[in-house]
Design a protein around this motif. Structure first.
Motif, PDB file in Angstrom:
ATOM      1  N   ASP A  90       0.821  -1.217   0.000  1.00  0.00           N
ATOM      2  CA  ASP A  90       0.000   0.000   0.000  1.00  0.00           C
ATOM      3  C   ASP A  90       0.852   1.264   0.000  1.00  0.00           C
ATOM      4  O   ASP A  90       0.543   2.223  -0.705  1.00  0.00           O
ATOM      5  N   ARG A  91       1.919   1.261   0.807  1.00  0.00           N
ATOM      6  CA  ARG A  91       2.681   2.487   1.011  1.00  0.00           C
ATOM      7  C   ARG A  91       4.163   2.276   0.756  1.00  0.00           C
ATOM      8  O   ARG A  91       4.694   1.165   0.862  1.00  0.00           O
ATOM      9  N   THR A 141       3.820  -0.884  -5.743  1.00  0.00           N
ATOM     10  CA  THR A 141       2.566  -0.563  -5.063  1.00  0.00           C
ATOM     11  C   THR A 141       1.411  -1.282  -5.755  1.00  0.00           C
ATOM     12  O   THR A 141       1.482  -1.605  -6.946  1.00  0.00           O
ATOM     13  N   LYS A 142       0.355  -1.498  -5.027  1.00  0.00           N
ATOM     14  CA  LYS A 142      -0.837  -2.123  -5.610  1.00  0.00           C
ATOM     15  C   LYS A 142      -1.395  -1.279  -6.751  1.00  0.00           C
ATOM     16  O   LYS A 142      -1.940  -1.814  -7.724  1.00  0.00           O
ATOM     17  N   GLN A 143      -1.221   0.045  -6.623  1.00  0.00           N
ATOM     18  CA  GLN A 143      -1.767   0.940  -7.631  1.00  0.00           C
ATOM     19  C   GLN A 143      -1.156   0.715  -9.010  1.00  0.00           C
ATOM     20  O   GLN A 143      -1.797   0.977 -10.032  1.00  0.00           O
TER      21      GLN A 143
END
Length: 602
Positions: A90-91, A141-143
């Motif tokens: 996530d971060r 990151t997941k993004q």
């Protein structure tokens, strides 16, 4: 019989635990074994195309199991044709932590995050983001996955994430993962968009005005078909230089929901159009997800029920008998702080902190209330021992693990439309696929409350493990009635002790004092319960004002509790003030060892 890789990884895990003095129970070790075993089967191509979820509580060793599994795989990667590994977080801080924990040689890994100048140091780690194709292990990151997934791109087509010109086979997601994203369009915000288009694109502005009126005419729960727009109109909305970030975001959501059916919700804040999109590509599965909230969140239940692509790995309980949770039943959402001000909360928070003057505290607040920190610091003794964090930073960090005391100043809640959008995203159920059962959103709401409490509460000492349990720790929670009952808290933290947070009510004045005197006089006269409606009439207050100013007032409820008077809400919505003094006498009698005769009629 387990493969050589599974055995090697599990032995490395046990050796690591021995080095740090971590002694999980046999049940916990058996559950941890599932992690290297799952990753081994993934490398061997023997898993179904599903998400494999490990829900072990914080501190048991999920991250260490992942780390040692990847390290073991690297040692014998030639046996598995050197298939690539991708780890999603996530971060950015979590990526940095994992790089440090794995301690991989520079030539074996790369990091890929957004190409901002502030991220240059991250993107230069290992081989660097320009040489991802050469890096056996990619941390990202997941993004980086979900952003392209929402556009319909398959994982197999994301060539910039390849290892040696092929999609990576071993896929790991740290912390929570929902396979979709909820889409919400607030009609009141859409109504402002035409103002920014009326001069340059009046035709597009008129169409959006028509759509806005159509949405406003919908009843709660109606299905509305959002017409598609011509390509020229879409280009106008895409290229427009919007006057605010809010207008830009509204336009982006509007473009996403064109040409589809939407669910319209009529809320207190106006009409909202809802749907969802998938974001995690189906071909990213199989993957391993390690989420401590996996057993309490409703999102995974919905994924399992509707998508049928979730496999839960072995679970094992953590013993929280060394944790005491003190609960203050008081409205404590963002709106409550705005209505009541910080003072009523700060007074009690400071009393707790000053009652343990030589110990550290962590205080969790809402992001929207930074003033709370200064208000607390001003009144506590030795303020340097008090740390603060806020929602959004309350997961996946070890920074505060040695702090024995935590105060959660409120539980994060969302609006009803947010829960429905999240439920649809988790289930993969678009409006065109049908309606959600009415109880779904409520189930999800309870699960999200539990998720926030578990994640926040395990930022401090409860995160650590002492054998099968946690070290001594204390948690103070402010939550209203109906949110996280004592029974739910005990389910989230098995074997913990739940107590009432004893607060000191301010002196009652005005209508509250009159109400209190009326109720106590009725009870002294022999009544076991007093109808709220009678109290409201005695005060000459409307039902809504009575609920807001009397029933929900913290000083009033605390004063009643001190007099052994409870407030009960019946199924018909009526409130009653009930004398519970006999319960206190019963407990005191048992505590003193007295025997109470009990007669049973047959």
């Amino acid at each position: 019989m387990y493969s050589n890789l599974t055995q090697r990884a599990f032995q490395l895990l046990k050796d690591r635990f021995k080095e740090i003095g971590h002694t999980p129970s046999l049940e916990q070790l058996a559950a941890l074994h599932d992690i290297p075993h799952t990753l081994t089967l993934m490398a061997e191509g023997k898993l179904e195309q599903k998400m494999y979820l490990s829900s072990l509580h914080p501190g048991i060793g999920k991250s260490t199991a992942v780390t040692t599994s990847v390290q073991s795989y690297i040692q014998c990667r030639e046996m598995y044709r050197e298939q690539g590994v991708i780890m999603c977080f996530d971060r950015h801080e979590e990526i940095v932590r994992m790089v440090k924990d794995m301690n991989l040689p520079r030539h074996l890994f790369a990091v890929k995050v957004a190409n901002h100048s502030s991220n240059r140091e991250l993107n230069e780690m290992g081989l660097g983001s320009t040489r991802i194709n050469e890096a056996l292990v990619l941390l990202t990151t997941k993004q980086q996955i979900t952003r392209l997934g929402q556009l319909g791109q398959k994982f197999s087509d994301m060539s910039r994430l390849y290892f040696r010109d092929k999609p990576r086979t071993i896929r790991i997601i740290d912390e929570s993962m929902t396979m979709g994203v909820g889409l919400k369009l607030a009609v009141r915000k859409l109504a402002k968009v035409p103002d920014e288009l009326s001069d340059t694109s009046p035709g597009v502005a008129r169409v959006i005005e028509e759509i806005t009126q159509e949405l406003l005419s919908c009843a709660n729960g109606d299905v509305y078909y959002m017409r598609d727009l011509e390509e020229g109109a879409k280009r106008v909305l895409t290229a427009c230089k919007w006057g605010s970030v809010e207008a830009r975001d509204v336009a982006n959501v509007f473009l996403q929901i064109l040409g589809r059916e939407l669910t319209v919700k009529a809320t207190e804040r106006g009409h909202v159009a809802i749907d969802c999109d998938d974001t995690l590509p189906e071909d990213f599965l199989p993957c391993l997800v390690t989420d401590a909230s996996g057993e309490v969140r409703g999102t995974y239940d919905l994924q399992q029920k509707y998508r049928k692509n979730l496999v839960r790995l072995k679970s094992a309980a953590k013993d929280y008998s060394n944790l005491t949770v003190h609960v203050w039943r008081q409205r404590s959402g963002k709106s409550a702080y705005q209505a009541n001000g910080n003072k009523v909360y700060v007074t009690e928070i400071v009393k707790v902190i000053n009652s343990r003057p030589n110990e550290q505290f962590l205080v969790l607040r809402f992001l929207s209330n930074p003033e709370l920190e200064a208000d607390i610091i001003e009144k506590v003794t030795r303020p340097e021992r008090v740390k603060f964090t806020h929602y959004g930073l309350h997961t996946a960090t070890n920074e505060y693990k040695d702090i024995p005391n935590m105060i959660i100043t409120g539980i994060m809640s969302y609006r009803s439309e947010d829960y429905e959008a999240l439920a649809r995203a988790a289930a993969g159920l678009k409006t065109s696929d049908g309606a959600l059962p009415p109880e779904t959103s409520n189930h999800l709401r309870h699960g999200e409350h539990a998720h926030h409490l578990l994640q926040a509460g395990c930022r401090t000492t409860p995160r650590k493990s002492k054998g099968a349990g946690c070290p001594e720790a204390r948690l103070w929670l402010i939550a209203p009635k109906g949110v996280l009952s004592d029974k739910e808290i005990a389910r989230i933290f098995p074997q913990c002790t739940v107590k009432r947070w004893v607060t000191t009510p301010n002196a009652l004045k005005g209508p509250r004092q009159v109400a209190f005197e009326y109720i106590t006089e009725m009870i002294r006269s022999g009544m076991q319960q007093v109808r709220g409606a009678d109290v409201g009439r005695h005060l000459g207050m409307t039902k809504s004002n009575f609920k807001r100013d009397i029933i929900e007032n913290v000083d009033f409820t605390d004063t009643l509790q001190d007099r052994s008077i409870s407030i009960e809400k019946r199924s018909n919505g009526q409130y009653f003030f009930c004398d519970t003094s006999y319960l206190r006498e019963l407990v005191e009698s048992f505590t003193k060892g007295n025997q109470i005769p009990i007669s049973i009629s047959l």
